[in-house]
Enzyme design. Structure first.
Site, PDB file in Angstrom:
ATOM      1  CD  GLU B  49      13.862   6.373   0.799  1.00 53.75           C
ATOM      2  OE1 GLU B  49      14.444   7.128  -0.012  1.00 53.75           O
ATOM      3  OE2 GLU B  49      12.987   6.767   1.587  1.00 53.75           O
ATOM      4  CG  ASP B  60       5.119   8.947   2.705  1.00 53.72           C
ATOM      5  OD1 ASP B  60       6.048   9.263   1.931  1.00 53.72           O
ATOM      6  OD2 ASP B  60       5.280   8.186   3.673  1.00 53.72           O
TER       7      ASP B  60
END
Lengths: 384, 275
Positions: B49, B60
């Site tokens: 990824e 995040d």
């Protein structure tokens, strides 16, 4: 995402519940200090030599700005949803203060995210939030201003949603926030309409409000949207000037994009990275804008202009000296925009300006720039 | 069968969970990033990824935020990401999944983005700020471009919502192990396995678990149920403990090797988890 569905459902039920509406109205009145006055600024009208200027005195709300309207609504909603903790982002600290206030009032825990840069320039509000029992967390990521505080609050919420409600302070973020914040702020326009009809027996010709995320503007505009004879003007901050990169004029210079769950105008670079904003007013320092403002602009129902920092300071000073009212720097942009619009209007016309907040929090910023401006104003005063 | 589906079939046939390392594009440098992606497949990654940096990465945690900020400062644009991946000449059994927030893709142009990504070896796309309610158009574009659009499913979602997400997801379903953002956690939630089992029962697709997988031990535990393990922040944090690029790459590959062992042979992973 489930958090948003849960909120959407809870709000859909609450807004139709007479008990909720009663409690909201009572709290706005007895705790918030509503209705706020609609005040004719005679000396300012005289100075500008234009239409009659009315000020919707949102600065007289408890905690000193319109932000409390939304916070009371969302805190009541949070309580219905059995949340024990409130979180929020804040730029100027007005929204954070309002959230800390309702958290104390309703016995909820409170965490406020604030850009480290903003904590410095809005120090009195940081003290107020702490005094009210809130934890203020400095955000140092990105540009350390409002957008980063918003990202950080969203991150907190993603991890704490089971017991926490996130009170977004403006008409931004994912649905249902823009709509819900607009609804809770619409009390401004609803009151203003009633008050101006009482005083003038007619509607105003022009509404003016400053636009960062857009909550005070939409709160004023929304109840007038169908009154097509009433023009609407939103004023963004042009910072150092629109021809520089240091501004916060999203509707003037942005293009459509997605930030914090909204599709709206956005200040961004070629690659879709969000650009840093700059303005003397921490509350307008946001690279996005409420999607409903983009819609009002596109449909032509409202127009949007900008004022740069120096014009706002000048207008701020005029209100201080002419009317004995110290406006927030945010609201000073509305004043500056109105002043410009007044030039082309007749004396029998009416401008209604949303004075969204008071300026105590900005004293340090304003005083540091005041000398030059003060000299100029005194000079102008002597000329009259 | 899509390259992603066959990666899961392959790992399942070997009795292990698929290993999916996450790297931030261009971090710590373009060169080191390219070596990390290419070598990951050598040490046993099944899918890689790759994050496209964004100025406001709300999903995040700090490790990935900082890595993304660093890449942005070095001007890692979508064009750069595509050209780095192209330079790797990835094989059919080395599928890359891109992770990007919505706005950079919208500004680049969704169709153009998908077409050039596919040419570079990209077979899947994760958009953390895209909700299924708004996903129809991108789903159709992904389908035309032969790229799997992978949705995230959160543990807080009620079953009806989870079902809807699984119905719309392609390739695999990305189950978020903990509430909140990416980043290592000292412990995974106690009820993780139970929840993962529930998700798996509803899903016709493989279920990979990510967010908060901090160690090979945590991966081993999740691998008892999950079909795949995504590990990102732990790799970046490991990388950041080293000074020079060679050691950064090597340390990450070593750690990945440990993750691979931990997610292999499910029967023994239980023992590791109990230690």
């Amino acid at each position: 995402m489930f958090a948003l569905e849960e909120l959407q459902r809870a709000y859909a039920v609450a807004r139709r519940d007479p008990a909720f509406r009663r409690e909201l109205q009572t709290t706005l009145k007895d705790f918030g200090g509503r209705p706020t006055p609609l005040y004719i600024a005679e000396r300012l009208s005289e100075r500008w030599q234009g239409p009659r200027i009315y000020l919707k005195r949102e600065d007289l709300n408890h905690t000193g700005a319109h932000k409390i309207n939304n916070c009371i609504g969302q805190a009541l909603l949070a309580r219905r949803m059995n949340k024990s903790r409130l979180i929020a982002e804040t730029g100027a600290g007005q929204h954070g203060t309002a959230v800390a206030t309702v958290a104390a009032r309703f016995g909820l825990q409170c965490t406020i995210y604030m850009g480290a840069v903003d904590m410095e320039r809005q120090a009195p509000n940081v003290e107020r939030m702490r005094l009210l029992g809130a934890e203020v967390i400095p955000v140092t990521s990105g540009t350390a201003t409002l957008k980063d505080a918003t990202s950080e609050a969203l991150r907190d919420w993603a991890a704490s949603v089971e017991h926490t409600h996130y009170i977004i302070g403006s008409t931004v973020g994912p649905h249902p926030f823009p709509m819900m914040v607009r609804d809770f702020q619409s009390v401004i326009g609803i009151e203003a309409k009633k008050q101006i009809l009482e005083k003038e027996k007619r509607l105003p010709d022009l509404l003016v409000a400053c636009v960062g995320g857009g909550s005070n503007a939409l709160g004023l505009f929304y109840p007038f949207v169908k009154d097509t004879a009433v023009a609407m003007l939103g004023v963004e901050s042009a910072g150092d000037g629109l021809d520089t990169s240091r501004h916060a004029a999203t509707l003037a210079k942005g293009r459509p994009g997605v930030l914090h769950g909204s599709f709206s105008n956005l200040l961004q670079d070629h690659d879709g990275q969000v650009l840093p904003t700059h303005t003397i007013s921490a509350g307008l320092d946001y690279p996005g804008v409420g999607p409903e403002h983009s819609y009002l602009k596109q449909s032509g129902r409202a127009t949007y202009t900008t004022a740069d920092d120096s014009r706002a300071l000048e207008a701020c000073l005029e209100l201080c000296r002419d009317e004995g009212i110290i406006p927030a720097l945010e609201s000073s942009f509305a004043l500056a925009g109105a002043k410009k619009a007044a030039v082309d209007m007749r004396r029998d016309q009416i401008i209604l300006i949303n004075l969204s907040g008071r300026g105590d929090k900005d004293l340090a910023t304003v005083l540091s720039q005041i000398d030059a401006a003060a000299t100029k104003t005194r000079h102008a005063g002597a000329m009259r | 069968m899509s390259a992603i589906a066959s990666a899961f079939t392959h790992s399942r046939a070997e009795g292990r969970a698929a290993l999916i390392p996450y790297f931030m594009a261009g971090y710590p440098s373009e060169d080191a990033f390219c070596r990390l992606v290419a070598s990951s497949f050598d040490v046993g990654a099944d899918i890689v990824e790759v994050g496209i940096p964004f100025s406001d990465p709300v999903a995040d945690g700090p490790a990935i935020q900082r890595a993304g900020q660093s890449s942005l400062e070095r001007n890692i644009t979508i064009d750069r990401v595509i050209s780095m991946l192209t330079s790797l000449k990835l094989k059919g059994n080395q599928p890359v999944v891109l992770m990007s927030y919505l706005n950079p893709i919208l500004q680049f142009g969704v169709k153009r983005f998908l077409a050039s990504a596919h040419t570079a070896g990209v077979r899947g796309l994760i958009v953390p700020d895209l909700v299924v309610e708004e996903g129809k158009s991108i789903e159709a574009d992904c389908q035309s471009a032969s790229i799997d659009l992978i949705y995230l499913v959160a543990p807080t979602s009620p079953p009806e919502r989870q079902k809807l997400i699984m119905k719309r997801s392609r390739g695999f379903v990305y189950a978020v192990s903990v509430l909140g953002v990416t980043g290592v956690r000292s412990a995974l939630p106690d009820n993780l396995l139970t929840r993962l089992r529930e998700v798996k029962q509803m899903s016709r697709l493989p279920v990979a678990v990510g967010f908060g997988i901090s160690s090979p031990q945590a991966a081993a535990r999740a691998a008892q149920v999950a079909d795949g393990i995504v590990v990102g922040s732990a790799l970046i944090e490991r990388m950041n403990t080293e000074q020079n690029e060679h050691n950064q790459v090597q340390s990450v590959l070593d750690l990945l090797g440990q993750f691979r062992s931990a997610t292999t042979l499910k029967s023994t992973t239980t023992d590791i988890a109990r230690k």
